[in-house]
Design a protein around this motif. Structure first.
Motif: not given
Length: 362
Positions: A316-341
């Motif tokens: 349980g707990g958390s994950v870290i992801a190293l991302v380009e600043k420009a990609d942060r929102r899209s990465v967050e949206a992809a994770v959130e979408d995967s969790f919702r599905r």
């Protein structure tokens, strides 16, 4: 000293998971989120601790393991460990506020313990160094709280520095600052709180620690960090579970040292694959991930993250992801979408930056 305020941060571990109790290496940094303790000295041999949202506990300075349970055990454990070390505690009133998320794998409990330790030491004018506090907090966790933890979390909290990761050598209790400026490299390190609370963590954590200790004894080494020839060591072990655990620890130590060299050379992006390999090892060899952690990593990588892995003890707990600043929102949206599905709880996101360590605020 009659009054004062002390605080200690939570931590994120860039790499080096489940290595500290085998005398190994880790690379954490202190978070901006902190636990703050406002403390006042008293002279009646009692300690009270009031925490926002958790209520209040009271106990004698001569407390014993089992007397205080729940969140208050982390406070009482520190007092017990100090008294056992020979400190004469007069008593204290402690008001506690924490911004470190609980149960997210960001070391909220060690943040609390480090802040309480500094407060009690400061109030009583005790002369204790940081290395002594590291062991004191470990004794509190291991023997009072009953959690078989190592030294990584409190070392990150006590030795943290702004814009620096900390190379932790768990055997020698050394903490070496390493340049770690994600923002100046155009990067963000996202912490994804999967909201999956730790399941079976204590018993499973202890089982892995025992396996590592037994494997080290079978190999004739003080710690698994002393394994020089991994192939030879694995060939000598007959238990397939021990083979997997040892393989993870030895290779994880090597990944830590590789990451340190990359950061020192300013090649920050290149630590990404090390994070991803670490997660695969924690999933397959150490077997401490759960579905939410694996899905978060997979979704982040698919959306363009340079690397991702679970952090903390696992289950349980958390994950870290190293991302380009420009990609942060899209990465967050992809994770959130995967969790919702998949019907998982909605994750929470924050950007982590190396921050100052524990100390007195006023």
């Amino acid at each position: 000293m009659r009054t004062g305020t002390w605080s200690a941060p939570g931590r994120v571990n860039i790499i080096g998971e489940h290595t500290d109790y085998s005398g190994g290496f880790a690379l954490p940094f202190a978070l901006a989120q902190r636990t703050v303790v406002h403390a006042r000295l008293r002279d009646d041999g009692r300690i009270t601790a009031a925490s926002d949202g958790h209520g209040k506990v009271e106990f004698p300075v001569a407390t014993t393991p089992g007397e205080v349970t729940g969140w208050g055990a982390h406070v009482a454990g520190v007092a017990w460990a100090l008294a056992r070390s020979g400190a004469a505690l007069a008593g204290a009133d402690l008001r506690i506020h924490s911004a470190v998320p609980h149960g997210a794998g960001l070391s909220s409990s060690h943040s609390l313990e480090c802040a309480v330790a500094l407060a009690l030491v400061g109030l009583h004018d005790l002369n204790l160094g940081r290395a002594q506090l590291v062991r004191l907090v470990q004794h509190a966790e291991n023997e009072y709280v009953g959690a078989p933890t190592g030294v990584l979390d409190q070392m990150a909290s006590l030795y943290g520095e702004a814009d620096r990761a900390i190379l932790v050598d768990a055997r020698h209790l050394t903490a070496e600052p390493v340049p770690c400026e994600f923002a100046s490299s155009g990067l963000d390190l996202i912490v994804v709180d999967t909201r999956s609370r730790h399941r079976h963590a204590d018993g499973e954590y202890g089982a892995r620690r025992r396996t590592c200790r037994e494997a080290s004894a079978a190999l004739g080494t003080k710690d698994l960090r002393d394994v020089a020839d991994l192939d030879d060591a694995l060939a000598r072990l007959t238990d397939p579970v021990a083979v997997r655990r040892v393989r993870h620890v030895v290779r994880e130590n090597a990944r830590v040292l590789d990451a340190v060299e990359l950061l020192r050379e300013g090649r920050v992006r290149e630590i990404g694959p090390l994070l991803t390999t670490s997660h695969a090892s924690l999933r397959d060899d150490y077997e401490v991930t759960v579905a939410e952690l694996d899905v978060a990593v997979e979704a982040a990588l698919a959306a363009g993250a340079l690397g991702a892995r679970m952090i903390g003890g696992g289950f349980g707990g958390s994950v870290i992801a190293l991302v380009e600043k420009a990609d942060r929102r899209s990465v967050e949206a992809a994770v959130e979408d995967s969790f919702r599905r998949r019907g998982f709880a909605k994750p929470a996101f924050r950007v982590a930056r190396p921050s100052r360590g524990a100390g007195r605020d006023r």
